[in-house]
Each structure stands twice: as C-alpha cells, then as structure tokens.
Design an enzyme around this catalytic site. Structure first.
Site, PDB file in Angstrom:
ATOM      1  N   LEU A 190      14.163  22.861   4.696  1.00  0.00           N
ATOM      2  CA  LEU A 190      15.339  22.296   5.377  1.00  0.00           C
ATOM      3  C   LEU A 190      15.008  21.887   6.813  1.00  0.00           C
ATOM      4  O   LEU A 190      15.729  22.196   7.755  1.00  0.00           O
ATOM      5  CB  LEU A 190      16.490  23.304   5.355  1.00  0.00           C
ATOM      6  CG  LEU A 190      17.075  23.555   3.965  1.00  0.00           C
ATOM      7  CD1 LEU A 190      18.004  24.768   3.966  1.00  0.00           C
ATOM      8  CD2 LEU A 190      17.818  22.315   3.466  1.00  0.00           C
ATOM      9  N   VAL A 196       8.331  19.623   2.624  1.00  0.00           N
ATOM     10  CA  VAL A 196       7.580  20.449   3.584  1.00  0.00           C
ATOM     11  C   VAL A 196       6.398  19.606   4.078  1.00  0.00           C
ATOM     12  O   VAL A 196       6.119  18.545   3.523  1.00  0.00           O
ATOM     13  CB  VAL A 196       7.099  21.766   2.927  1.00  0.00           C
ATOM     14  CG1 VAL A 196       8.288  22.587   2.432  1.00  0.00           C
ATOM     15  CG2 VAL A 196       6.122  21.508   1.792  1.00  0.00           C
ATOM     16  N   ASN A 198       5.145  13.301   2.974  1.00  0.00           N
ATOM     17  CA  ASN A 198       4.199  12.200   3.133  1.00  0.00           C
ATOM     18  C   ASN A 198       2.814  12.593   2.637  1.00  0.00           C
ATOM     19  O   ASN A 198       1.844  12.590   3.397  1.00  0.00           O
ATOM     20  CB  ASN A 198       4.094  11.816   4.610  1.00  0.00           C
ATOM     21  CG  ASN A 198       5.046  10.695   4.964  1.00  0.00           C
ATOM     22  OD1 ASN A 198       5.473   9.933   4.094  1.00  0.00           O
ATOM     23  ND2 ASN A 198       5.374  10.593   6.233  1.00  0.00           N
ATOM     24  N   SER A 232      11.215   6.951   2.870  1.00  0.00           N
ATOM     25  CA  SER A 232      11.159   6.352   4.207  1.00  0.00           C
ATOM     26  C   SER A 232      12.551   6.133   4.763  1.00  0.00           C
ATOM     27  O   SER A 232      13.503   5.944   4.020  1.00  0.00           O
ATOM     28  CB  SER A 232      10.435   5.008   4.177  1.00  0.00           C
ATOM     29  OG  SER A 232      10.468   4.449   5.480  1.00  0.00           O
ATOM     30  N   GLY A 233      12.624   6.153   6.073  1.00  0.00           N
ATOM     31  CA  GLY A 233      13.883   5.869   6.749  1.00  0.00           C
ATOM     32  C   GLY A 233      14.177   6.894   7.826  1.00  0.00           C
ATOM     33  O   GLY A 233      15.221   6.829   8.479  1.00  0.00           O
ATOM     34  N   GLY A 234      13.258   7.836   7.995  1.00  0.00           N
ATOM     35  CA  GLY A 234      13.470   8.866   9.009  1.00  0.00           C
ATOM     36  C   GLY A 234      14.685   9.710   8.663  1.00  0.00           C
ATOM     37  O   GLY A 234      15.185   9.686   7.527  1.00  0.00           O
ATOM     38  N   LYS A 262       4.004   4.233  -0.343  1.00  0.00           N
ATOM     39  CA  LYS A 262       4.567   4.756   0.915  1.00  0.00           C
ATOM     40  C   LYS A 262       3.529   4.677   2.047  1.00  0.00           C
ATOM     41  O   LYS A 262       3.857   4.368   3.193  1.00  0.00           O
ATOM     42  CB  LYS A 262       5.056   6.197   0.728  1.00  0.00           C
ATOM     43  CG  LYS A 262       5.512   6.893   2.017  1.00  0.00           C
ATOM     44  CD  LYS A 262       6.821   6.338   2.547  1.00  0.00           C
ATOM     45  CE  LYS A 262       7.102   6.579   4.010  1.00  0.00           C
ATOM     46  NZ  LYS A 262       7.091   7.904   4.527  1.00  0.00           N
ATOM     47  N   HIS A 301       3.350   1.191   3.174  1.00  0.00           N
ATOM     48  CA  HIS A 301       4.562   0.981   3.981  1.00  0.00           C
ATOM     49  C   HIS A 301       4.323   1.480   5.406  1.00  0.00           C
ATOM     50  O   HIS A 301       4.626   0.799   6.381  1.00  0.00           O
ATOM     51  CB  HIS A 301       5.747   1.716   3.344  1.00  0.00           C
ATOM     52  CG  HIS A 301       6.918   1.881   4.264  1.00  0.00           C
ATOM     53  ND1 HIS A 301       6.932   2.820   5.287  1.00  0.00           N
ATOM     54  CD2 HIS A 301       8.108   1.227   4.360  1.00  0.00           C
ATOM     55  CE1 HIS A 301       8.064   2.724   5.960  1.00  0.00           C
ATOM     56  NE2 HIS A 301       8.791   1.771   5.406  1.00  0.00           N
ATOM     57  N   ASN A 302       3.791   2.678   5.525  1.00  0.00           N
ATOM     58  CA  ASN A 302       3.583   3.242   6.856  1.00  0.00           C
ATOM     59  C   ASN A 302       2.523   2.467   7.638  1.00  0.00           C
ATOM     60  O   ASN A 302       2.642   2.303   8.851  1.00  0.00           O
ATOM     61  CB  ASN A 302       3.190   4.718   6.759  1.00  0.00           C
ATOM     62  CG  ASN A 302       4.386   5.595   6.436  1.00  0.00           C
ATOM     63  OD1 ASN A 302       5.357   5.129   5.865  1.00  0.00           O
ATOM     64  ND2 ASN A 302       4.320   6.860   6.795  1.00  0.00           N
ATOM     65  N   GLU A 337       4.227  -0.434   8.861  1.00  0.00           N
ATOM     66  CA  GLU A 337       5.091   0.040   9.960  1.00  0.00           C
ATOM     67  C   GLU A 337       4.281   0.107  11.267  1.00  0.00           C
ATOM     68  O   GLU A 337       4.731  -0.391  12.311  1.00  0.00           O
ATOM     69  CB  GLU A 337       5.626   1.422   9.566  1.00  0.00           C
ATOM     70  CG  GLU A 337       6.462   2.125  10.598  1.00  0.00           C
ATOM     71  CD  GLU A 337       6.856   3.536  10.102  1.00  0.00           C
ATOM     72  OE1 GLU A 337       7.299   3.678   8.946  1.00  0.00           O
ATOM     73  OE2 GLU A 337       6.706   4.494  10.877  1.00  0.00           O
ATOM     74  N   TYR A 338       3.100   0.690  11.196  1.00  0.00           N
ATOM     75  CA  TYR A 338       2.229   0.730  12.391  1.00  0.00           C
ATOM     76  C   TYR A 338       1.984  -0.687  12.908  1.00  0.00           C
ATOM     77  O   TYR A 338       2.000  -0.940  14.109  1.00  0.00           O
ATOM     78  CB  TYR A 338       0.861   1.334  12.039  1.00  0.00           C
ATOM     79  CG  TYR A 338       0.729   2.834  12.066  1.00  0.00           C
ATOM     80  CD1 TYR A 338       1.641   3.675  11.437  1.00  0.00           C
ATOM     81  CD2 TYR A 338      -0.369   3.439  12.682  1.00  0.00           C
ATOM     82  CE1 TYR A 338       1.468   5.055  11.426  1.00  0.00           C
ATOM     83  CE2 TYR A 338      -0.550   4.810  12.676  1.00  0.00           C
ATOM     84  CZ  TYR A 338       0.371   5.611  12.040  1.00  0.00           C
ATOM     85  OH  TYR A 338       0.190   6.975  12.026  1.00  0.00           O
ATOM     86  N   ARG A 352     -29.925 -10.310   4.820  1.00  0.00           N
ATOM     87  CA  ARG A 352     -30.088  -9.204   3.875  1.00  0.00           C
ATOM     88  C   ARG A 352     -31.310  -9.411   2.990  1.00  0.00           C
ATOM     89  O   ARG A 352     -32.034  -8.486   2.656  1.00  0.00           O
ATOM     90  CB  ARG A 352     -28.825  -9.046   3.011  1.00  0.00           C
ATOM     91  CG  ARG A 352     -27.605  -8.592   3.808  1.00  0.00           C
ATOM     92  CD  ARG A 352     -26.362  -8.469   2.940  1.00  0.00           C
ATOM     93  NE  ARG A 352     -26.464  -7.369   2.008  1.00  0.00           N
ATOM     94  CZ  ARG A 352     -26.449  -7.494   0.691  1.00  0.00           C
ATOM     95  NH1 ARG A 352     -26.324  -8.681   0.139  1.00  0.00           N
ATOM     96  NH2 ARG A 352     -26.531  -6.437  -0.076  1.00  0.00           N
TER      97      ARG A 352
END
Ligand code: NDP
Length: 470
Positions: free
Chosen positions: A13, A78, A106, A130-132, A185, A188-189, A192-193, A445
């Site tokens: 929680l 958690v 995450n 996601s969405g905080g 996800k 997505h992050n 987001e960065y 090479r």
C-alpha cells in the site's frame, strides 16, 4: 477474521498500491489489502472513507489469503526486484496452483520472463502500470503479459479501473506472453525519458538561447498544448514553468537543482535496444543526458576550463521553430520506439500488437498525447512499416524537419546541447540515405580481421587487395 469474499487482493500500500486499491474499490470490486507494515494498512483503511465497505484490511498474509475468493487473484505493488521474489515466496505455501499473482510494479521484463517460466506452482502475470499516483487512482494505462487465459480472468477489473481514451476504449491491453507487458512498459518509460528530455532541450534553448523567463516558457508550452504537441508532458511542463517557489517567490524552475533522478527503466530500454540491435538513439540520448546532469561538479569544472558557451540564438531561430523541431523529434523518437517493439516482437516471438500499444498509451499514462491517435491509425494500416514512412508522418516530417535542422545546427554552433533532438536528426539522416558509409567500416574490418564484405556488384569477391598492409 475477514470473510472470503474479496474479488481481488493487493499487497503493497505505497504510493501506487494505495491508489490502485482505492480505484478498484471505487469501481465496485471488493478488495483485500495487506502491507508489510501494518500501521500503513491501518491508516490506509482509516482514510478510505466511503470506499471502506469495499475494502478488507488484513494483518497477516494468512488472513489476507483467506479473505480472497478462490481461485485467488493477487496484485503485487512492491518495489521491483528482490521484494517481488520474496513476496512470491511468502505467498507460495498459502496458494493453490490456479491462484494468480499479478506483478504490477516496474519489473524488468527479463525477471518477468524468468518468473513466468519458473515452477511457481501458481499462475503469474506481469503487468506494467503507468500514470503515476493520479493515474493509478483514477485510471492508469495497463500493459499486461502472461497467459491470455489468466489475463481474461481479471480483465473485467482491469478494464474497469483503466483510463478510457476519447473513443471510450479502456487503456488496458494484453500484450502477449510472459514479460511482454513489462517490456512494453519499459519502452513506454524509455519514450517518457525521451519526451521529457526533448522538452527540457527546447526549454534550454528558450531560456539560454532566446533569453525567455519561466513565465514566458510556461505560456509557450501552454500554447503548444493546444496544437499538435498536445500531451500530458507538455501540459505539466507549462505548469512546472508557471509555478512560483513559496519560499523565495522566484520561479520554481529557477530554484530546482539541474540534476535528474531516475529509477532505471529508461536505461533498461536503451540496454535492451542494444541487445536487439534496434536503434533508439533519442532514448539513449535522454538516458545519457540524465546521467550527465547528475555530474554537477564535473560540469562546473568544464565550464571553468572552457568558459560558458555563447548560447545566443536570437534572430537565428524562433519559438515556432522550436515547436516544429519538437514535433519532428517526437515523430522520430516514436518511430524508433515502435521499431524497437517490432524487433522485440520478432526476437521473443511475442506478436506484440503495435496499433493496440499506441492505443493503450493514448490515455492514463505519462506519455499520453494526441499524436498517438494518428500513430495508432498509421500502425493499424501497416504495422511492419517504419512510422516515418507512413504518409501522414512522412508529410509532417517534411514540414517540420527544416526547423529541427535549424534548431540542432544553431544549438551546435552556440554550445547549447540538444542531444535528443540531434540524435533523432542523425538517425533520420541515416535512415533516408541509400548509399551510406559502412562500406568504409566493412573495408576496415576486412583489412584488419579478414571479416569479408559483400560487393555492390554482387560479384563473388569478398576480400580486399590489402596485401602486406593487412
Ligand atoms: P512505494 O515506495 O511508495 O511503496 C512500496 C510498497 O512496497 C510499500 O507498501 C512497502 O511496504 C512495500 N514493500 C517494500 N519492500 C517490500 C518488501 N521487501 N516486501 C513486501 N513489501 C515491500 O513504491 P511505489 O508505490 O511508488 O512503487 C511500487 C511499484 O510500482 C514499483 O515497482 C514502482 O517502480 C512501480 N511504479 C511506480 C510508479 C510511481 O509513479 N510511483 C509508476 C509506475 C510504477 P512498507 O509500507 O512496509 O514499506
């Protein structure tokens, strides 16, 4: 003793777990909750108000498990990593083989892959949320992974709590087997960065290049938020720039230390992109810039040694150029992100649904933006085509690239770093060039390592005449 009537359970929680539990209760699903620290459970329940009748607070894992309807469904919220493994291990002896654990933190998708294939003796889903806190409370974007049948078991709850796009579609989608949801996800992050970094770069150009103060930056972002760049991150950037520090009365932006934090999900994306050989240079630049930002002392020494850069761009570029550059940068960044998802889909045999991914990001999540509607459309027409080649985005790029070039060039000439915008532009220039320069690499090479090369004429001659030079 709690009665066993909760439809679902939630462990953890903290910020996200508490918000998600309230969201679930609000949508009418009785939920049992347990937290490692019992006082947290107590204060959560005390603050639940009208939602309390739907919530069953429990004080031990045994009590928690027995409060759940069988077959059970338990969300873990958690910290990623060891805490998830520990929590699964603590639950295992209490659960049956058809009980379901959903890791909604995450997690690194490799961990989710591992947990999915382990003999846990129970069902397991990995779910990116996601969405905080706000999203978790009132409608997150949810990216699920694992067995489809397990997703179907709880999807009625997930679609009920998820954000809804403008067309009413819930932003909760099953992405594929095992770690597919956590992978999506992570990308997505990463995006987001990148979005955040590009916004920070144009803010830097406004502040240092055009001499705009924070209120002017705020007004500009607010104006952009009514146009093609309309998005949550532009909206909150306007809010950040407009805020006043209650202690000094100065603009909040001007008193915030310029060293960015991170939990590592953007870095995971960059690392995974390297493994997949799927370039995401805008995301990589964003991760790099956060890392450099943290090196405050070194940066100060750099400025002492080399002096401040001129940074005067007045007359060279306009605020309108910056908006156009951001549009181009965003298209390039998302084109890279979706191409990476496509590469992962193939590498991991996931069949990731690209148009659905664009759709699930349209609301609830941090990167939500109006442009994702058009991206979902373009990917729906042809998911295998790079987004820059979808007619709508090719056209937009043609319109906006000149401004991106002007901004990146002016930044380079004046010492104003625009690493993400610049990385997007370089990638684009590579992607639109038929005859590149890797022939030189192949020659090198072969010269030092006899690696051989293919010839343009297709002739069967795969080594150069390096002779004694080799
Ligand atoms: P918080 O730190 O706010 O809460 C963590 C929760 O986990 C607490 O309830 C804590 O219990 C519990 N916990 C910590 N360690 C253990 C453990 N070893 N065993 C059992 N329980 C433990 O974290 P968040 O809510 O922010 O994040 C939770 C997850 O959600 C993370 O994976 C995070 O990356 C992810 N996430 C977070 C977002 C955000 O915006 N914050 C957005 C999207 C995902 P206790 O009260 O006893 O300390």
């Amino acid at each position: 003793m709690a009665m066993s009537h909760a439809e679902i359970g939630l462990i953890g929680l903290g910020t996200m777990g508490a918000a998600l539990a309230l969201n679930i209760a609000e949508k009418g699903f009785p939920i049992a909750v347990w937290n490692r620290t019992t006082s947290v459970t107590d204060s959560f329940f005390d603050a639940a108000g009208a939602l309390a009748p739907k919530i069953i607070p429990t004080r031990s894992l045994t009590e928690f498990v027995s409060a759940l309807k069988s077959p059970r469904a338990i969300i873990l919220m958690v910290p990623a990593g060891q805490a998830v493994d520990d929590q699964i291990a603590a639950l295992q002896p209490l659960l049956n083989s058809d009980d379901l654990i959903i890791d909604a933190g995450n997690a690194n998708f490799h961990d989710t892959n591992r947990r999915s294939s382990a003999a846990l003796g129970l069902r397991f889903l990995g779910m990116g949320v996601s969405g905080g806190e706000e999203g978790a409370r009132h409608g997150p974007s949810i990216m699920g992974g694992g067995a489809r049948a397990d997703w179907d078991r709880i999807s009625h709850i997930l679609t009920a709590i998820a954000a809804k796009a403008d067309d009413g579609m819930p932003c909760a989608t099953w992405m594929g087997e095992a770690g597919a949801g956590h992978f999506v996800k992570a990308v997505h992050n990463g995006i987001e960065y990148a979005d955040m970094q590009m916004i920070a770069e144009v803010y830097g150009v406004m502040r240092d290049g055009l001499g705009m103060d924070a209120p002017a930056v705020a007004t500009t972002f607010a104006t952009w938020n009514a146009g093609p760049l309309k998005s949550y991150l532009i909206e909150i950037s306007a809010g950040v720039a407009a805020a006043i520090d209650p202690i000094t009365g100065a603009a909040m932006l001007d008193v915030i230390l310029d060293a960015a934090g991170q939990k590592g999900t953007g870095r995971w994306t960059a690392i995974e992109a390297q493994h997949l050989a799927a370039p995401v240079p805008v995301i990589e630049a964003a991760v790099m810039a956060r890392n450099v930002s943290a090196r405050l002392g070194e940066r100060a020494k750099g400025e002492d040694r080399f002096g401040p850069a001129p940074m005067r761009l007045s007359g060279e570029i306009t605020v309108d150029d910056l908006e156009q550059a951001m549009i181009a940068g965003k298209i390039l960044c998302y084109a890279q992100g979706f191409a990476m998802i496509s590469a992962a889909s193939e590498a991991f045999k996931w069949a990731l649904p690209l148009p659905e991914i664009a759709k699930v990001w349209r609301a609830g999540c941090i990167i939500r933006s109006s442009m994702l509607d058009a991206m979902a459309r373009a990917l729906g027409e042809d998911a295998g085509r790079n987004l820059i080649l979808a007619p709508e985005f090719s056209d937009r790029l043609e319109e906006t690239l000149p401004a991106l070039r002007r901004v990146v060039a002016a930044g380079a000439l004046n010492g104003l770093a625009c690493p993400a915008l610049g990385a997007g532009l370089s990638w684009f220039d590579l992607m639109r060039t038929r005859r590149g320069t890797a022939n030189m690499i192949q020659g090198q090479r072969d010269f030092f390592g006899a690696h051989g090369f293919d010839r343009l004429d297709g002739a069967d001659h795969h080594h150069g005449p390096w002779g004694s030079h080799a």
